[in-house]
Structure formats: C-alpha cells, structure tokens
Design an enzyme around this catalytic site. Structure first.
Site, short mmCIF file in Angstrom:
data_model
loop_
_atom_site.label_atom_id
_atom_site.label_comp_id
_atom_site.label_asym_id
_atom_site.label_seq_id
_atom_site.Cartn_x
_atom_site.Cartn_y
_atom_site.Cartn_z
N HIS A 192 32.94 -9.87 -30.07
CA HIS A 192 34.41 -9.84 -30.01
C HIS A 192 34.95 -10.83 -31.04
CE1 HIS A 192 33.88 -13.59 -27.85
NE2 HIS A 192 33.17 -12.97 -26.93
N GLU A 193 36.27 -10.97 -31.06
CA GLU A 193 36.92 -11.84 -32.05
C GLU A 193 36.36 -13.27 -32.06
OE1 GLU A 193 39.20 -11.71 -34.48
OE2 GLU A 193 39.17 -9.53 -34.35
N HIS A 200 33.24 -14.24 -31.56
CA HIS A 200 32.03 -14.25 -32.40
C HIS A 200 32.44 -14.10 -33.87
CE1 HIS A 200 30.31 -12.42 -28.59
NE2 HIS A 200 29.53 -13.48 -28.77
N GLN A 203 17.44 -16.90 -19.75
CA GLN A 203 18.57 -17.76 -19.41
C GLN A 203 19.42 -17.19 -18.27
OE1 GLN A 203 20.29 -17.34 -23.53
NE2 GLN A 203 22.22 -17.47 -22.43
N GLY A 253 30.29 -21.57 -30.03
CA GLY A 253 31.67 -21.50 -29.58
C GLY A 253 31.94 -22.54 -28.49
N ASP A 304 31.60 -22.24 -24.46
CA ASP A 304 30.40 -22.67 -23.74
C ASP A 304 30.20 -24.16 -24.02
OD1 ASP A 304 29.42 -20.03 -22.71
OD2 ASP A 304 29.50 -19.57 -24.84
N SER A 323 35.54 -13.28 -24.09
CA SER A 323 34.18 -13.32 -23.59
C SER A 323 33.66 -11.89 -23.49
CB SER A 323 34.17 -13.95 -22.19
OG SER A 323 32.96 -13.65 -21.53
N ARG A 345 31.93 -10.82 -21.24
CA ARG A 345 32.01 -10.43 -19.83
C ARG A 345 33.36 -9.82 -19.47
NH1 ARG A 345 27.83 -13.26 -16.76
NH2 ARG A 345 26.65 -14.49 -18.25
O1 PAF Z 1 26.09 -18.26 -25.97
C1 PAF Z 1 25.28 -17.31 -26.04
O2 PAF Z 1 25.65 -16.18 -26.33
C2 PAF Z 1 23.82 -17.55 -25.73
O3 PAF Z 1 23.66 -18.50 -24.73
C3 PAF Z 1 22.98 -17.92 -26.97
C4 PAF Z 1 23.42 -19.24 -27.58
C5 PAF Z 1 23.08 -16.80 -28.00
C6 PAF Z 1 21.50 -18.06 -26.57
O4 PAF Z 1 21.01 -16.89 -26.00
#
Ligand code: PAF
Length: 285
Positions: A34-35, A37, A61, A149, A152, A187, A189
């Site tokens: 998205h924007e 990124h 993760q 970003g 996070d 996000s 999500r």
């Molecule tokens: O922020 C994210 O999208 C993920 O945690 C990352 C840094 C790509 C690691 O998988």
C-alpha cells in the site's frame, strides 16, 4: 524490474552492482503493498542507487497460525505497483530459500526488556521471528540501509537492537506512518475489514490523540480506561493495550514532565483483525 526467486541469483546481481560502486537500499515487506510501503520505497529510491524490495510472508513471526493463513496475498498487484514505482529488484523467495535448514530458530536474540513489553507480551515469539527473518534477509541483500515504517514502532526498536547485537553494518531508517485522510494508519490488514469496520477503525487514531492531548491533565490509568472504553464503544471487540512509553526505550513512564519524549501505542481487534498504531508525543512545557 528484475524478479528474483533464488538467493544465489539475487546475490550475483547485487555483487555486480556493488563492484560497480552502487549503493543499495532495502525495503523488506510481507506484500499486500500500500502507500505506506510505496513511501518507504520512494525514500530508498531517492537515496540509493539500487532499491531492493522483498516480499515474504514469514511464518516464524506469526504466533497465531490463523493470522498467518489469513494474511492477504496480492502478489500480481504488488508486482505492478513495484514496476510503476521504478523499483530495480524484487526478491520473492519461497520458504525453503529463506530457511534451507527448516524454520526452527537456531539462534535466540537477547532483546532484553523490549521482548516482553507491549506487543511482545501479546505475541510471544513474534519479535524473535522478525529478527530471524530480517537477519537472514540482511545476510542475503547486504544493503547500505534498511527502511522500516514507524507504524511498527516496537519492531523498529527491536531491529535496531538486533543489528547492534549482530554487528551488522547497516543504517536503519525509520519512515513516518502514512495515514488515510481520517487518520487510520495504512496497513495490509485494513484490507480485511468490512466498510463499516473500516470507518470505525479510525477510533484507534482518535484514541491515541485523546490520550496525548490529556496526558498532563488526567492520570495515565484514567486515560487507559477512557481510551479503551472509547474503542469498545466503536465496535472494537478487544483492546490488547493502549499505553504510553518512553520513546527511546519503550519502558513505562512513571512521571509526565515537560519536554519528555513519549510514544503512545495501541493494539486492538476489530472484526477479528488486530490493528496497531502509535503516535510520538512530546510533553508540552
Ligand atoms: O513489517 C513487516 O512487514 C515484517 O515484520 C518484516 C519486517 C517484513 C519482516 O517479516
């Protein structure tokens, strides 16, 4: 844009670029771009000769397997966006390229108190998984700079610590959170929300603003309760936390004094989707 699926091919191309004296900026992602990124990629593109983006939904993760299964995958649209954005290289590996000896971690990162605070308390093992994958990706790409970003926030601090612990020579650049007009942080999500929930989700940003604006007037406990109640009234079904912390260490703050640099952070569920957000806040003095 060149698309690489194999580590060896990407490394060969990057090695040639390095020999030509080119610098490398790296933006790791889990796709569903998205924007937010795109703004990281744009920053990287302006400062470095080559921009590498990776798309890898890292299984290690996700503490909740259902969350992993439901993570949005929009690879074709992502590739189009990256091409339009003028990105040089996309790394799109499979699990066996990233974890050739399996996903079981061979290493524990000593993240200190950061590990158990906030998201760490609600997502056991999450930050170890993030360190595991980013460490591996940095080994492969060996960039000059890693772009992350601010949405996070805790992840950024965790990765700064991981890079220090492992002596990795990379600069970490934390770029500001991108928001919709109504304040909702961008996000991947958000794609999973119904239009009604999407509208209500802006309460997350409003709750953080309310917390900050009243930090010198009300007690922290009062603000936690009021902000959580506000989120629940706006269709959030569960609030993991809404907290204030020291912006540098993420440790809880005892006393609010003028000039103090804080960060307000929250994580809450709406329609079963866990959203996080944060706001940096300097106490007026
Ligand atoms: O922020 C994210 O999208 C993920 O945690 C990352 C840094 C790509 C690691 O998988």
């Amino acid at each position: 844009m060149i698309l690489f699926k194999q580590v060896a091919d990407l490394q060969a191309a990057l090695s040639t670029a390095r020999h030509e004296g080119k610098t490398i900026g790296f933006v790791p992602t889990m796709g569903a771009l998205h924007e937010g990124h795109l703004s990281l990629l744009e920053l990287a593109r302006h400062q470095y000769d080559i921009t590498v983006c990776s798309i890898f939904v890292n299984p290690t993760q996700f503490n909740d397997p259902k969350d992993f299964e439901k993570y949005p995958v929009t690879t074709d649209a992502d590739i189009r966006l990256l091409e339009q954005a003028g990105i040089n290289m996309l790394f799109l590996p499979g699990v066996s390229e990233i974890y050739p000896s399996g996903t079981t971690p061979g290493h524990h990162y000593d993240l200190g108190e950061l590990e158990g605070l906030l998201d760490g308390a609600y997502r056991p093992g999450h930050f170890q998984g993030v360190c595991q994958v980013v460490h591996r990706l940095l080994d492969i790409v060996q960039p000059n700079a890693l772009f992350l970003g601010q949405k996070d926030y805790q992840q950024c601090l965790v990765l700064k610590r991981m890079v220090q612990l492992e002596n990795i020579p990379v600069e970490i650049i934390m770029a500001p959170t991108r928001r919709e007009k109504d304040g909702l942080a961008l996000s991947s999500r958000n794609m999973r929300l119904s239009p009604e929930a999407r509208e209500k989700a802006t309460a997350l940003y409003k709750a953080l603003q309310y917390f900050g604006e009243n930090i010198t007037v009300k007690s922290i406990q009062e603000l936690r309760l009021e902000s959580s109640a506000f989120l629940l009234r706006n269709d959030f079904e569960k609030v993991d936390y809404i907290e204030v912390a020291d912006a540098g260490s993420l440790l809880p703050v005892e006393e609010i004094t003028p000039g103090l640099k804080l960060v307000l952070l929250t994580a809450a569920f709406i329609e079963g989707v866990r959203l996080i957000d944060n706001l940096e806040w300097t106490v007026a003095g």
